[in-house]
Design a protein around this motif. Structure first.
Motif, short mmCIF file in Angstrom:
data_model
loop_
_atom_site.label_atom_id
_atom_site.label_comp_id
_atom_site.label_asym_id
_atom_site.label_seq_id
_atom_site.Cartn_x
_atom_site.Cartn_y
_atom_site.Cartn_z
N VAL A 1 -4.81 -5.00 4.97
CA VAL A 1 -3.63 -4.27 4.53
C VAL A 1 -2.60 -4.31 5.64
O VAL A 1 -2.89 -3.96 6.79
N GLU A 2 -1.41 -4.76 5.29
CA GLU A 2 -0.29 -4.76 6.24
C GLU A 2 0.48 -3.46 6.06
O GLU A 2 1.04 -3.19 5.00
N VAL A 3 0.50 -2.65 7.11
CA VAL A 3 1.14 -1.34 7.07
C VAL A 3 2.46 -1.40 7.84
O VAL A 3 2.48 -1.73 9.03
N THR A 4 3.54 -1.11 7.16
CA THR A 4 4.85 -0.99 7.80
C THR A 4 5.13 0.50 7.98
O THR A 4 5.03 1.27 7.03
N PHE A 5 5.47 0.88 9.22
CA PHE A 5 5.59 2.31 9.50
C PHE A 5 6.74 2.59 10.46
O PHE A 5 7.22 1.70 11.17
N ASP A 6 7.17 3.85 10.46
CA ASP A 6 8.21 4.34 11.36
C ASP A 6 7.54 5.04 12.53
O ASP A 6 6.97 6.13 12.36
N PRO A 7 7.56 4.45 13.73
CA PRO A 7 6.87 5.06 14.88
C PRO A 7 7.39 6.45 15.25
O PRO A 7 6.68 7.22 15.92
N ALA A 8 8.61 6.78 14.80
CA ALA A 8 9.15 8.11 15.08
C ALA A 8 8.46 9.17 14.22
O ALA A 8 8.48 10.36 14.55
N GLN A 9 7.84 8.75 13.12
CA GLN A 9 7.17 9.69 12.21
C GLN A 9 5.65 9.64 12.34
O GLN A 9 4.97 10.66 12.19
N LYS B 1 2.18 10.03 5.82
CA LYS B 1 3.59 10.27 6.14
C LYS B 1 4.05 9.30 7.24
O LYS B 1 3.35 9.10 8.22
N GLY B 2 5.22 8.73 7.03
CA GLY B 2 5.76 7.80 8.01
C GLY B 2 5.48 6.35 7.68
O GLY B 2 6.08 5.45 8.28
N VAL B 3 4.57 6.10 6.74
CA VAL B 3 4.31 4.73 6.28
C VAL B 3 5.37 4.35 5.25
O VAL B 3 5.59 5.06 4.27
N LYS B 4 6.03 3.23 5.49
CA LYS B 4 7.08 2.75 4.60
C LYS B 4 6.54 1.84 3.50
O LYS B 4 7.09 1.78 2.40
N ASN B 5 5.48 1.10 3.83
CA ASN B 5 4.90 0.19 2.87
C ASN B 5 3.49 -0.15 3.31
O ASN B 5 3.18 -0.17 4.50
N ALA B 6 2.62 -0.41 2.35
CA ALA B 6 1.25 -0.84 2.64
C ALA B 6 0.88 -1.88 1.60
O ALA B 6 0.78 -1.56 0.41
N VAL B 7 0.68 -3.10 2.04
CA VAL B 7 0.49 -4.23 1.14
C VAL B 7 -0.92 -4.79 1.30
O VAL B 7 -1.37 -5.07 2.41
N VAL C 1 3.95 -0.42 -3.59
CA VAL C 1 4.52 -1.74 -3.39
C VAL C 1 5.46 -2.10 -4.54
O VAL C 1 6.59 -2.54 -4.33
N LYS C 2 5.00 -1.89 -5.76
CA LYS C 2 5.77 -2.33 -6.92
C LYS C 2 7.00 -1.47 -7.17
O LYS C 2 7.95 -1.91 -7.81
N ALA C 3 6.99 -0.25 -6.65
CA ALA C 3 8.15 0.63 -6.83
C ALA C 3 9.36 0.10 -6.11
O ALA C 3 10.51 0.40 -6.48
N GLY C 4 9.15 -0.70 -5.06
CA GLY C 4 10.26 -1.21 -4.26
C GLY C 4 10.77 -2.55 -4.74
O GLY C 4 11.61 -3.17 -4.08
N GLU D 1 -2.56 -11.03 -4.69
CA GLU D 1 -2.00 -11.18 -6.01
C GLU D 1 -1.49 -9.84 -6.55
O GLU D 1 -1.94 -8.77 -6.15
N GLU D 2 -0.55 -9.93 -7.48
CA GLU D 2 0.10 -8.74 -8.05
C GLU D 2 -0.92 -7.72 -8.57
O GLU D 2 -0.75 -6.52 -8.42
N GLU D 3 -1.99 -8.21 -9.18
CA GLU D 3 -2.95 -7.31 -9.80
C GLU D 3 -3.69 -6.44 -8.78
O GLU D 3 -4.27 -5.41 -9.15
N HIS D 4 -3.66 -6.84 -7.52
CA HIS D 4 -4.36 -6.07 -6.49
C HIS D 4 -3.47 -5.05 -5.78
O HIS D 4 -3.95 -4.25 -4.99
N GLN D 5 -2.17 -5.08 -6.03
CA GLN D 5 -1.26 -4.15 -5.39
C GLN D 5 -1.25 -2.81 -6.13
O GLN D 5 -1.24 -2.78 -7.35
N ASP D 6 -1.26 -1.73 -5.36
CA ASP D 6 -1.23 -0.36 -5.92
C ASP D 6 -2.40 -0.10 -6.84
O ASP D 6 -2.31 0.71 -7.78
#
Length: 235
Positions: free
Chosen positions: A104-112, A71-77, A231-234, A189-194
């Protein structure tokens, strides 16, 4: 190791062809046991609405899969960090001489979710921080335990938490996680995402990575979200 890379690559091709269920896991190791850890006594102080953190802890499939359920993670690549841009490709990184680590690069909301909480999950569930230049069945510096700190505040919090866990003897062996300077992150590469979500019956995922997600849910239920941030959903 070249032989392990070749086997993983073969499984990847079979997965893409829809033959995942026919694969044998062979000697692909097994999931590490998670360790329930205390939260950091020192955490980041920020008013930002979005931040990034870069973690390396073995094969990026599982590390990405874990953080996508926090919870609070916006993206993980999934991607590569520690080396140059011109060697940031799966085949080259797998040779073990590029300086890169699967990361893995994790983008997150520090408030969450705080940076300290991400560290807690990273050390507890996402990987075993006592394994030097390996993780489970994967061997080589590209599978090292490393945090690519984004700024002095992340450096301070990560150093303090490693010291805290060491003083508490949270693990039977010393923590070998490296704090490395951030010099760029290169998406895989795309094949490694999600990959974990898209191939839940893939032998490597079943044996090594799905247990990590289950451990996240069991040990930190208040931090767990059932629906992963993909990742691909966005796109």
């Amino acid at each position: 190791m070249k032989s392990l890379f070749t086997w993983r690559r073969t499984l990847l091709v079979l997965a893409a062809a829809g033959l995942v269920g026919q694969c044998s896991a062979f000697s692909l190791g097994g999931a590490e046991d998670a360790v329930l850890l205390p939260p950091p006594t020192l955490d980041e102080n920020t008013q930002a609405h979005s931040e990034t953190a870069v973690f390396a802890g073995g094969c990026f499939w599982g590390v990405q899969g874990v953080f996508q359920h926090v919870k609070g993670v916006k993206n993980a690549v999934s991607g590569y960090a520690g080396g140059a841009a011109d060697t940031a490709q799966y085949e080259r990184v797998s040779e073990g001489d590029t300086g890169h680590a699967e990361s893995v690069e994790v983008t997150f909301d520090p408030a969450q979710v705080s940076y300290g909480t991400l560290l807690q999950i990273y050390f507890s569930v996402a990987h075993n921080p006592t394994e030097l230049n390996r993780q489970g069945p994967d061997h080589g510096t590209q599978y090292r335990s490393a945090i690519f700190v984004q700024n002095s505040e992340q450096q301070r919090v990560a150093q303090a938490y490693i010291a805290q866990l060491g003083a508490a003897k949270a693990f039977d062996q010393p923590i070998v996680t490296r704090l490395e300077s951030y010099n760029g992150f290169y998406p895989a590469e795309e094949e490694h995402q999600d990959f974990l979500t898209e191939h839940p019956t893939y032998p490597y995922i079943v044996i090594n990575d799905l247990p990590k997600v289950a451990q996240l849910k069991q040990l930190y239920p208040q931090r767990y979200q059932e629906k992963p941030v993909l990742v691909k959903a966005g796109r």
